[in-house]
Design an enzyme around this catalytic site. Structure first.
Site, mmCIF file in Angstrom:
data_model
loop_
_atom_site.group_PDB
_atom_site.id
_atom_site.type_symbol
_atom_site.label_atom_id
_atom_site.label_comp_id
_atom_site.label_asym_id
_atom_site.label_seq_id
_atom_site.Cartn_x
_atom_site.Cartn_y
_atom_site.Cartn_z
ATOM 1 N N GLY A 11 -19.753 -42.127 1.400
ATOM 2 C CA GLY A 11 -20.107 -43.289 2.090
ATOM 3 C C GLY A 11 -21.463 -43.899 1.589
ATOM 4 N N ARG A 72 -14.681 -41.140 -3.242
ATOM 5 C CA ARG A 72 -14.201 -39.968 -2.812
ATOM 6 C C ARG A 72 -13.171 -39.329 -3.719
ATOM 7 N NH1 ARG A 72 -15.405 -42.792 2.334
ATOM 8 N NH2 ARG A 72 -17.148 -41.301 3.189
ATOM 9 N N ASP A 103 -23.136 -34.866 3.878
ATOM 10 C CA ASP A 103 -22.434 -33.683 4.015
ATOM 11 C C ASP A 103 -21.468 -33.203 2.892
ATOM 12 O OD1 ASP A 103 -22.675 -31.339 6.113
ATOM 13 O OD2 ASP A 103 -20.395 -31.617 5.738
ATOM 14 N N THR A 125 -26.644 -41.333 3.792
ATOM 15 C CA THR A 125 -25.514 -41.734 5.058
ATOM 16 C C THR A 125 -26.307 -42.582 6.182
ATOM 17 O OG1 THR A 125 -24.004 -40.807 6.628
ATOM 18 C CG2 THR A 125 -25.744 -39.240 6.040
ATOM 19 N N ASP A 127 -25.351 -42.276 9.079
ATOM 20 C CA ASP A 127 -25.009 -41.723 10.305
ATOM 21 C C ASP A 127 -26.133 -40.737 10.993
ATOM 22 O OD1 ASP A 127 -22.623 -42.657 10.428
ATOM 23 O OD2 ASP A 127 -21.395 -41.059 9.590
ATOM 24 N N ASP A 129 -26.632 -37.883 10.233
ATOM 25 C CA ASP A 129 -25.971 -36.386 10.755
ATOM 26 C C ASP A 129 -26.261 -35.092 9.704
ATOM 27 O OD1 ASP A 129 -24.518 -37.218 8.625
ATOM 28 O OD2 ASP A 129 -22.462 -37.051 9.608
ATOM 29 N N ARG A 171 -18.774 -40.648 13.709
ATOM 30 C CA ARG A 171 -17.614 -39.918 14.316
ATOM 31 C C ARG A 171 -17.925 -38.698 14.902
ATOM 32 N NH1 ARG A 171 -15.031 -39.081 8.642
ATOM 33 N NH2 ARG A 171 -17.058 -40.317 7.972
HETATM 34 P P1 ADP Z 1 -20.165 -37.810 2.494
HETATM 35 O O1 ADP Z 1 -20.883 -37.337 1.173
HETATM 36 O O2 ADP Z 1 -20.455 -39.064 2.716
HETATM 37 O O3 ADP Z 1 -19.822 -36.822 3.537
HETATM 38 P P2 ADP Z 1 -17.257 -36.987 1.963
HETATM 39 O O4 ADP Z 1 -17.295 -35.962 2.952
HETATM 40 O O5 ADP Z 1 -15.968 -37.989 1.470
HETATM 41 O O6 ADP Z 1 -18.548 -38.067 1.854
HETATM 42 O O7 ADP Z 1 -17.511 -36.368 0.347
HETATM 43 C C1 ADP Z 1 -17.753 -37.005 -0.732
HETATM 44 C C2 ADP Z 1 -17.092 -36.374 -1.759
HETATM 45 O O8 ADP Z 1 -17.715 -35.034 -2.102
HETATM 46 C C3 ADP Z 1 -15.631 -35.998 -1.724
HETATM 47 O O9 ADP Z 1 -14.831 -37.047 -1.968
HETATM 48 C C4 ADP Z 1 -15.409 -34.773 -2.679
HETATM 49 O O10 ADP Z 1 -15.431 -35.356 -4.038
HETATM 50 C C5 ADP Z 1 -16.607 -33.882 -2.425
HETATM 51 N N1 ADP Z 1 -16.682 -32.751 -1.733
HETATM 52 C C6 ADP Z 1 -16.380 -32.897 -0.219
HETATM 53 N N2 ADP Z 1 -16.320 -31.646 0.095
HETATM 54 C C7 ADP Z 1 -16.425 -30.813 -0.922
HETATM 55 C C8 ADP Z 1 -16.171 -29.316 -1.186
HETATM 56 N N3 ADP Z 1 -16.003 -28.732 0.036
HETATM 57 N N4 ADP Z 1 -16.146 -28.940 -2.345
HETATM 58 C C9 ADP Z 1 -16.372 -29.753 -3.531
HETATM 59 N N5 ADP Z 1 -16.622 -31.029 -3.280
HETATM 60 C C10 ADP Z 1 -16.534 -31.567 -2.227
#
Ligand code: ADP
Length: 319
Positions: A11, A72, A103, A125, A127, A129, A171
């Site tokens: 995000g 993503r 995260d 982010t 949030d 968080d 969330r």
């Molecule tokens: P944010 O970083 O805002 O929390 P996401 O949770 O969508 O957003 O994570 C962003 C991107 O990071 C995901 O689309 C994915 O490509 C990568 N990612 C998330 N979790 C993992 C994981 N466990 N292992 C490898 N890449 C990950």
């Protein structure tokens, strides 16, 4: 280390641009080459990578969003996806990577580091968080956006003597609702960490009415309930006309506040220092106004907590 890369992922949040600028300028100041990776991990795997110069990050410190775009990618969660990413990095001679995101983005950066590719994370982010930092990049700006909205809604709520539910982002983390609720003088704040008892919420509305309050403002974090469902509950219990305002994506946009620009610049600068010092797998943050860094494992194992004393204070102030 001679060449580093930077990407934004997950995000978006206001201040990401200021962080990208800080990484690029600090790297070039120290005679490093720096590459921008576009569209997060998706763009990394696809090789959307361009060398950045001082001028590439000119005139972006005050802009919301991210000039590197964000995305993503499910594929990047697989070993094959991560290996594709590392191949692209090596192809461009990139030896270290700064990942700005939440995260999930940190988990991707941790995976790359485990495969031998040094990454540093910055908490991008709205949030708030992420553990290991008092504030994430964008939280302060989002807060200002929400308060601006609450102030405006308060005007109309007073004029029409209405109950308003303002649904804000969050969330799993109630920071936006808690801070904005306290700053905006909301009567009730509802956050996922604490939840709510319907009789308490209704009791507060009724006691406010008894002492002549013309309106009620309830700030609700999206993780607890949708504003529309919550309004139905309140209407059923109080028979008061209840309106809902879902703030949605406006919370992600806008000009970053001075606070977020300074935070982003400081965190971005430290990320480059860590890479130059040969560090890897670290997440940078700010605690008590000092720049700190933790391993990704430490960040994942420290739960992000809200300040419950702030929640109690908000209840004491809104009787
Ligand atoms: P944010 O970083 O805002 O929390 P996401 O949770 O969508 O957003 O994570 C962003 C991107 O990071 C995901 O689309 C994915 O490509 C990568 N990612 C998330 N979790 C993992 C994981 N466990 N292992 C490898 N890449 C990950």
């Amino acid at each position: 280390m001679k060449t580093i890369g930077v990407l934004t992922s997950g995000g978006d949040s206001p201040g990401m641009n200021a962080a990208v600028r800080a990484v690029v300028r600090k790297a070039i100041y120290h005679n490093l080459n720096v590459y921008g990776i576009y569209q997060g991990y998706a763009g990394l795997m696809a090789g959307n990578i361009k060398k950045l110069e001082l001028g590439s990050v000119g005139d972006i410190i005050h802009r919301g969003g991210t000039v590197l775009y964000t995305a993503r990618s499910e594929e990047f969660k697989t070993l094959e996806g991560q290996q594709k990413g590392i191949e692209q990095l090596k192809k461009h001679g990139i030896e270290g990577l700064v990942v700005i995101g939440g995260d999930g983005s940190y988990r991707g950066a941790q995976k790359l580091t485990e495969h031998g590719f040094p990454c540093i994370g910055l908490p991008g982010t709205i949030d708030n968080d992420i553990a290991g930092t008092d504030y994430t990049i964008g939280f302060n700006t989002a807060l200002h956006t929400v308060i601006d909205a609450i102030d405006k809604i308060r005007d109309t709520a007073t004029s029409h003597e209405r109950t308003f539910i303002i649904e804000v982002m969050g969330r799993h983390a109630g920071d936006i609702a808690l801070w904005a609720g306290l700053a905006g003088g909301a009567e009730t704040i509802i956050i996922p960490e604490i939840g709510f008892k319907l009789e308490d919420v209704v009791g507060r509305i009724k006691s406010g009415q008894k002492r002549g309050k013309k309106h009620t403002i309830i700030v609700l974090a999206e993780g607890v309930s949708s504003g529309v469902d919550f309004a139905k509950l309140i209407e059923r219990e109080t028979q008061l006309e209840t309106r809902v305002s879902v703030l949605g994506h406006i919370q992600r946009g806008g000009t970053p506040t001075a606070f977020d620009r300074v935070l982003s610049s400081r965190l971005g600068g430290r990320a480059v220092e860590l890479l130059m010092d040969g560090k890897a797998g670290r997440a940078v943050g700010m605690e008590k106004n000092q720049i700190v860094d933790y391993s990704f494992d430490e960040v994942f194992s420290m739960p992000h907590k809200i300040d419950e004393s702030m929640y109690r204070l908000s209840q004491e102030l809104s009787i």
